[in-house]
Design a protein around this motif. Structure first.
Motif, PDB file in Angstrom:
ATOM      1  N   GLY A  13     121.120 -61.999  90.241  1.00  0.00           N
ATOM      2  CA  GLY A  13     119.762 -62.489  90.072  1.00  0.00           C
ATOM      3  C   GLY A  13     119.560 -63.923  90.514  1.00  0.00           C
ATOM      4  N   VAL A  14     120.641 -64.642  90.779  1.00  0.00           N
ATOM      5  CA  VAL A  14     120.579 -66.023  91.276  1.00  0.00           C
ATOM      6  C   VAL A  14     121.099 -66.023  92.712  1.00  0.00           C
ATOM      7  CG1 VAL A  14     121.384 -68.385  90.981  1.00  0.00           C
ATOM      8  CG2 VAL A  14     120.893 -66.979  88.971  1.00  0.00           C
ATOM      9  N   TRP A  15     120.312 -66.556  93.633  1.00  0.00           N
ATOM     10  CA  TRP A  15     120.650 -66.481  95.048  1.00  0.00           C
ATOM     11  C   TRP A  15     121.039 -67.851  95.585  1.00  0.00           C
ATOM     12  CZ3 TRP A  15     120.817 -61.795  97.492  1.00  0.00           C
ATOM     13  CH2 TRP A  15     120.250 -60.726  96.799  1.00  0.00           C
ATOM     14  N   SER A  16     122.019 -67.874  96.476  1.00  0.00           N
ATOM     15  CA  SER A  16     122.500 -69.104  97.085  1.00  0.00           C
ATOM     16  C   SER A  16     122.522 -68.961  98.597  1.00  0.00           C
ATOM     17  CB  SER A  16     123.915 -69.443  96.590  1.00  0.00           C
ATOM     18  OG  SER A  16     123.927 -69.640  95.188  1.00  0.00           O
ATOM     19  N   ILE A  17     122.259 -70.078  99.276  1.00  0.00           N
ATOM     20  CA  ILE A  17     122.315 -70.110 100.738  1.00  0.00           C
ATOM     21  C   ILE A  17     123.765 -70.242 101.190  1.00  0.00           C
ATOM     22  CG2 ILE A  17     121.789 -71.544 102.753  1.00  0.00           C
ATOM     23  CD1 ILE A  17     119.088 -72.022 101.701  1.00  0.00           C
ATOM     24  N   VAL A  18     124.151 -69.452 102.185  1.00  0.00           N
ATOM     25  CA  VAL A  18     125.502 -69.514 102.737  1.00  0.00           C
ATOM     26  C   VAL A  18     125.407 -69.540 104.256  1.00  0.00           C
ATOM     27  CG1 VAL A  18     126.625 -68.359 100.803  1.00  0.00           C
ATOM     28  CG2 VAL A  18     125.713 -66.992 102.694  1.00  0.00           C
TER      29      VAL A  18
END
Length: 223
Positions: free
Chosen positions: A129-134
């Motif tokens: 539910g928590v998104w991170s940029i990669v």
């Protein structure tokens, strides 16, 4: 007072990027000069003859020397010397690991064949539910791919940068199916990370502009 405040903030917006860029460039030139100038023979160092120092002279000398080293390495004698040096370094237990790792990194980053960090994506991290940029690196190969293939399928190596310093972060191996590819460039993704989400890519601005153009026309009420 409101107008003066706006002028002041505009001045900061205009001058701050220029000042910071100039400071970083000047610091880099000074750092290179501090390393190279002490190695220049006294007779060839113009600082010993002029009443003032020449900033950037060490950088010019470093560029010339690196170009010369590349030219000499391209011929047979240069390659033989490089092989001899690598053989000597290969006999040193700790030094050989550092040298081989650094050499592989520089060859990968500087070669035009590398597809390192050409795409930006999203993954669920550090929890669902928590998104991170990669930044997508490359498909996983070798032992790691062999070990994880049966458990998670095709894997991709991604780099998860930290805010506000994108040069540090974490190397993660993520299933390809769990990555959402984005259309933004790596530069736009880096700006987003550095600004902690304050500087959004132009895609959002274009979307908003389209939304405004497609708003229904509100007709005035009839009398």
């Amino acid at each position: 007072m409101m107008r003066l405040r706006n002028y002041f903030l505009t001045g900061i917006v205009v001058t701050a990027p220029v000042a910071i860029t100039a400071y970083l460039v000047w610091g880099f030139i000074g750092w290179v000069d501090g390393w190279v100038k002490p190695l220049i023979p006294h007779a060839y160092n113009p600082d010993n003859y002029l009443p003032f120092t020449i900033p950037g002279f060490g950088l010019v000398v470093a560029i010339v020397l690196l170009t010369l080293v590349g030219f000499l390495t391209a011929n047979f004698i240069g390659r033989a010397v490089i092989r001899l040096g690598e053989y000597v370094l290969g006999q040193m237990p700790l030094v050989r690991s550092v040298y081989r790792g650094l050499k592989q990194i520089f060859e990968t980053v500087l070669s035009g064949k590398s597809n390192t960090f050409k795409h930006v994506g999203l993954i669920e991290y550090p929890r669902k539910g928590v998104w991170s940029i990669v930044f997508l690196s490359t498909d996983v190969e070798g032992e790691i791919s062999d070990t994880l293939m049966d458990k998670a399928g095709k894997m991709t190596a991604v780099f998860l940068p930290t805010t506000p310093n994108p040069t540090s972060g974490f190397l993660l191996y993520v299933p390809k199916s769990d990555i959402i590819n984005l259309s933004m460039t790596v530069e736009e993704g880096a700006k987003l990370v550095i600004s902690a989400g304050l500087v959004s890519p132009e895609f959002q601005a274009r979307t908003k502009a389209l939304d405004h153009t497609t708003d229904p026309i509100v007709k005035p009420e009839q009398e």
